[in-house]
Design a protein around this motif. Structure first.
Motif, PDB file in Angstrom:
ATOM      1  N   ILE A 276       0.395  -1.577   0.627  1.00  0.00           N
ATOM      2  CA  ILE A 276       0.119   0.377  -0.232  1.00  0.00           C
ATOM      3  C   ILE A 276       0.912   1.277  -0.228  1.00  0.00           C
ATOM      4  O   ILE A 276       2.133   1.570   0.389  1.00  0.00           O
ATOM      5  N   THR A 277       0.650   1.779  -0.740  1.00  0.00           N
ATOM      6  CA  THR A 277       1.285   3.157  -1.022  1.00  0.00           C
ATOM      7  C   THR A 277       0.720   4.525  -1.284  1.00  0.00           C
ATOM      8  O   THR A 277      -0.325   4.372  -1.801  1.00  0.00           O
ATOM      9  N   THR A 278       1.226   6.085  -1.042  1.00  0.00           N
ATOM     10  CA  THR A 278       0.427   6.678  -1.638  1.00  0.00           C
ATOM     11  C   THR A 278       0.982   7.493  -3.008  1.00  0.00           C
ATOM     12  O   THR A 278       0.633   8.477  -3.513  1.00  0.00           O
TER      13      THR A 278
ATOM     14  N   TRP B 245      -1.723  -1.213  -3.913  1.00  0.00           N
ATOM     15  CA  TRP B 245      -2.850  -0.154  -3.344  1.00  0.00           C
ATOM     16  C   TRP B 245      -1.743   0.563  -3.463  1.00  0.00           C
ATOM     17  O   TRP B 245      -1.068   1.414  -2.549  1.00  0.00           O
TER      18      TRP B 245
ATOM     19  N   LEU C 139      -4.954   6.215   3.880  1.00  0.00           N
ATOM     20  CA  LEU C 139      -4.447   5.534   3.862  1.00  0.00           C
ATOM     21  C   LEU C 139      -4.687   4.550   5.278  1.00  0.00           C
ATOM     22  O   LEU C 139      -4.771   3.399   5.047  1.00  0.00           O
ATOM     23  N   SER C 140      -5.528   5.450   6.164  1.00  0.00           N
ATOM     24  CA  SER C 140      -5.919   4.623   7.425  1.00  0.00           C
ATOM     25  C   SER C 140      -6.771   3.890   7.015  1.00  0.00           C
ATOM     26  O   SER C 140      -6.951   2.321   7.375  1.00  0.00           O
ATOM     27  N   GLU C 141      -7.781   3.368   6.505  1.00  0.00           N
ATOM     28  CA  GLU C 141      -8.797   2.756   5.210  1.00  0.00           C
ATOM     29  C   GLU C 141      -7.939   1.879   4.947  1.00  0.00           C
ATOM     30  O   GLU C 141      -8.619   0.273   4.666  1.00  0.00           O
ATOM     31  N   LEU C 142      -7.489   2.466   4.187  1.00  0.00           N
ATOM     32  CA  LEU C 142      -6.557   1.710   2.753  1.00  0.00           C
ATOM     33  C   LEU C 142      -5.621   0.381   4.200  1.00  0.00           C
ATOM     34  O   LEU C 142      -6.262  -1.132   3.860  1.00  0.00           O
ATOM     35  N   THR C 143      -5.362   0.864   4.939  1.00  0.00           N
ATOM     36  CA  THR C 143      -4.402  -0.386   5.687  1.00  0.00           C
ATOM     37  C   THR C 143      -5.439  -1.080   6.663  1.00  0.00           C
ATOM     38  O   THR C 143      -4.931  -2.841   6.782  1.00  0.00           O
ATOM     39  N   ALA C 144      -5.955  -0.372   7.452  1.00  0.00           N
ATOM     40  CA  ALA C 144      -7.391  -1.632   8.038  1.00  0.00           C
ATOM     41  C   ALA C 144      -8.084  -2.732   7.211  1.00  0.00           C
ATOM     42  O   ALA C 144      -8.455  -3.699   7.275  1.00  0.00           O
TER      43      ALA C 144
ATOM     44  N   ALA D  90      -6.996  -3.956   4.167  1.00  0.00           N
ATOM     45  CA  ALA D  90      -5.826  -5.195   3.726  1.00  0.00           C
ATOM     46  C   ALA D  90      -5.390  -6.015   4.662  1.00  0.00           C
ATOM     47  O   ALA D  90      -5.635  -6.878   4.852  1.00  0.00           O
ATOM     48  N   LEU D  91      -5.604  -5.515   6.039  1.00  0.00           N
ATOM     49  CA  LEU D  91      -5.057  -6.095   7.770  1.00  0.00           C
ATOM     50  C   LEU D  91      -6.506  -7.236   7.727  1.00  0.00           C
ATOM     51  O   LEU D  91      -6.270  -8.331   8.050  1.00  0.00           O
TER      52      LEU D  91
END
Length: 174
Positions: A62-64, A102, A164-169, A171-172
């Motif tokens: 995941i990266t911006t 992503w 980014l916090s949504e992407l991370t959550a 993905a986990l």
């Protein structure tokens, strides 16, 4: 994480140091340059994600930034130059076996949603499509291509991009 032969590092050599445990020259992504004891010159270093994949773990990036930027590319790519856009994309999409990729669009004319789909990824390009990705507990290979290069800054408003916090959550959870 400094570059070999330099008092400072760049993102390619720094990410290589973090994700492989080896120092390289600036601009090098996850290959033995300069030669390293026990490694032939130009030999690919195993990245942390490759290590985890070999042990049956799901993996993703995941990266911006754009997907083949030096830092995310060092997770799954290998090249003597951080500017080898298409070879790095081929490593990331065809060789790495990543379950999710992503971020911002890659800096290459080769990187299109159709190209990512042809490499086995479900592709989304906005927040609504991304939210609709199934969360079944099993990982489905997915590629999110947000924006036209890098993702937007939080300060500027996210428009139709997830945080980014949504992407991370998510993905986990996957």
């Amino acid at each position: 994480t400094v570059s070999v032969g330099s008092a400072w590092g760049d993102s390619a050599s720094g990410a290589t140091s973090v994700f492989t445990g080896h120092n390289v020259y600036g601009g090098v992504i996850s290959v033995a340059l300069p030669p390293d004891p026990g490694f032939a010159e130009g030999q690919e270093y195993e990245t942390f994600l490759e290590y985890m994949r070999a042990r049956g773990r799901a993996s993703g990036v995941i990266t911006t930034k754009h997907l083949n930027d030096a830092t995310p590319a060092a997770f799954a790519g290998h090249d003597a130059s951080r500017f080898s856009n298409v070879p790095l994309l081929e490593d990331i999409f065809q060789r790495s076996g990543l379950d999710l990729i992503w971020g911002g669009r890659a800096t290459s004319y080769a990187m299109t949603p159709a190209w990512a789909t042809s490499n086995g990824y479900a592709v989304v390009t906005n927040r609504t499509q991304w939210l609709a990705l199934p969360e079944t507990g099993s990982v489905t290979r997915s590629c999110a291509l947000f924006g036209y290069d890098t993702m937007r800054y939080e300060y500027d408003g996210m428009a139709d991009q997830p945080h980014l916090s949504e992407l991370t959550a998510k993905a986990l959870r996957l």
